[in-house]
Design a protein around this motif. Sequence first.
Motif, PDB file in Angstrom:
ATOM      1  N   UNK A   1      79.306  37.339  59.420  1.00  0.00           N
ATOM      2  CA  UNK A   1      78.919  38.721  59.691  1.00  0.00           C
ATOM      3  C   UNK A   1      77.692  38.742  60.599  1.00  0.00           C
ATOM      4  N   UNK A   2      77.726  39.642  61.573  1.00  0.00           N
ATOM      5  CA  UNK A   2      76.593  39.886  62.464  1.00  0.00           C
ATOM      6  C   UNK A   2      76.269  41.368  62.434  1.00  0.00           C
ATOM      7  N   UNK A   3      74.969  41.689  62.618  1.00  0.00           N
ATOM      8  CA  UNK A   3      74.512  43.073  62.580  1.00  0.00           C
ATOM      9  C   UNK A   3      73.549  43.338  63.737  1.00  0.00           C
ATOM     10  N   UNK A   4      73.545  44.589  64.178  1.00  0.00           N
ATOM     11  CA  UNK A   4      72.567  45.041  65.163  1.00  0.00           C
ATOM     12  C   UNK A   4      72.188  46.473  64.795  1.00  0.00           C
TER      13      UNK A   4
ATOM     14  N   UNK B   1      67.512  50.512  66.200  1.00  0.00           N
ATOM     15  CA  UNK B   1      66.108  50.228  66.514  1.00  0.00           C
ATOM     16  C   UNK B   1      65.965  48.921  67.286  1.00  0.00           C
ATOM     17  N   UNK B   2      66.643  47.864  66.834  1.00  0.00           N
ATOM     18  CA  UNK B   2      66.555  46.569  67.528  1.00  0.00           C
ATOM     19  C   UNK B   2      67.212  46.624  68.898  1.00  0.00           C
ATOM     20  N   UNK B   3      68.320  47.377  69.014  1.00  0.00           N
ATOM     21  CA  UNK B   3      68.991  47.527  70.311  1.00  0.00           C
ATOM     22  C   UNK B   3      68.069  48.236  71.303  1.00  0.00           C
ATOM     23  N   UNK B   4      67.406  49.303  70.845  1.00  0.00           N
ATOM     24  CA  UNK B   4      66.490  50.031  71.722  1.00  0.00           C
ATOM     25  C   UNK B   4      65.309  49.143  72.116  1.00  0.00           C
ATOM     26  N   UNK B   5      64.756  48.413  71.144  1.00  0.00           N
ATOM     27  CA  UNK B   5      63.611  47.542  71.442  1.00  0.00           C
ATOM     28  C   UNK B   5      63.987  46.468  72.466  1.00  0.00           C
TER      29      UNK B   5
ATOM     30  N   UNK C   1      72.582  40.444  71.042  1.00  0.00           N
ATOM     31  CA  UNK C   1      71.397  40.719  70.240  1.00  0.00           C
ATOM     32  C   UNK C   1      71.669  40.880  68.761  1.00  0.00           C
ATOM     33  N   UNK C   2      72.899  40.611  68.349  1.00  0.00           N
ATOM     34  CA  UNK C   2      73.255  40.750  66.939  1.00  0.00           C
ATOM     35  C   UNK C   2      72.702  39.556  66.150  1.00  0.00           C
TER      36      UNK C   2
ATOM     37  N   UNK D   1      74.534  55.957  66.103  1.00  0.00           N
ATOM     38  CA  UNK D   1      74.806  55.147  64.914  1.00  0.00           C
ATOM     39  C   UNK D   1      73.557  54.361  64.534  1.00  0.00           C
ATOM     40  N   UNK D   2      73.264  54.207  63.252  1.00  0.00           N
ATOM     41  CA  UNK D   2      72.075  53.454  62.847  1.00  0.00           C
ATOM     42  C   UNK D   2      72.269  51.938  62.957  1.00  0.00           C
ATOM     43  N   UNK D   3      73.521  51.472  62.860  1.00  0.00           N
ATOM     44  CA  UNK D   3      73.797  50.039  62.869  1.00  0.00           C
ATOM     45  C   UNK D   3      75.252  49.822  63.273  1.00  0.00           C
ATOM     46  N   UNK D   4      75.506  48.696  63.922  1.00  0.00           N
ATOM     47  CA  UNK D   4      76.859  48.263  64.262  1.00  0.00           C
ATOM     48  C   UNK D   4      76.990  46.815  63.814  1.00  0.00           C
ATOM     49  N   UNK D   5      78.120  46.497  63.193  1.00  0.00           N
ATOM     50  CA  UNK D   5      78.365  45.136  62.713  1.00  0.00           C
ATOM     51  C   UNK D   5      79.523  44.517  63.492  1.00  0.00           C
ATOM     52  N   UNK D   6      79.642  43.210  63.355  1.00  0.00           N
ATOM     53  CA  UNK D   6      80.774  42.475  63.910  1.00  0.00           C
ATOM     54  C   UNK D   6      81.020  41.280  63.006  1.00  0.00           C
TER      55      UNK D   6
END
Length: 188
Positions: free
Chosen positions: A174-177, A180-184, A151-152, A129-134
Amino acid sequence: MKHEPPILQGPRLRLRPWQPGDAAPLAALNADPAVMRHFPQPLDRAESDGFLARMEAHFAAHGFGFWAVERHAAPGLIGLCGLARIPWQARFTPAVEIGWRFATAHQGQGYAEEAARIALAHGFGPLDLPEIVAFTLAANTRSWGLMRKLGMAEDGSFAHPRLPDGHPMQQQVLYRLTRRDWIAARFG
């Protein structure tokens, strides 16, 4: 041919497909006012059974969803955690959200964080997935605190389209991750 959802393993927890014996403990979880304090209302048994049917249908349609969570040391439902495609429209959809819900007796022990990290690894790993939100209420400090710990990044607020204008829970943060940021953060 229907494929069984994967079982995801963590140090203390297993995220597994739903089983027939989960309906009653899930109904107890969904009926608990303490667990449901940041939702419009607790669910009665019929509403909880409908929720379970929708979670199973999501797995059938997408191959992922909200898993049943249990401990390795003591099997039995303690909560749910996972990923779901958001079925309504907002400024950030289409999107996949991460969410969790745990029985009161199993809160404050790091289970939500462990389960969420397992779900994120599946979402950004095999699902690519390119992005996951919460999202949650601003008053739900434990939930958005966990979002930050995962990390969101906060991305403002929005009016939840499934709640009527003026509803006290309509405004959500709203929060996003991103992948790319998760891998970094994980592999730096």
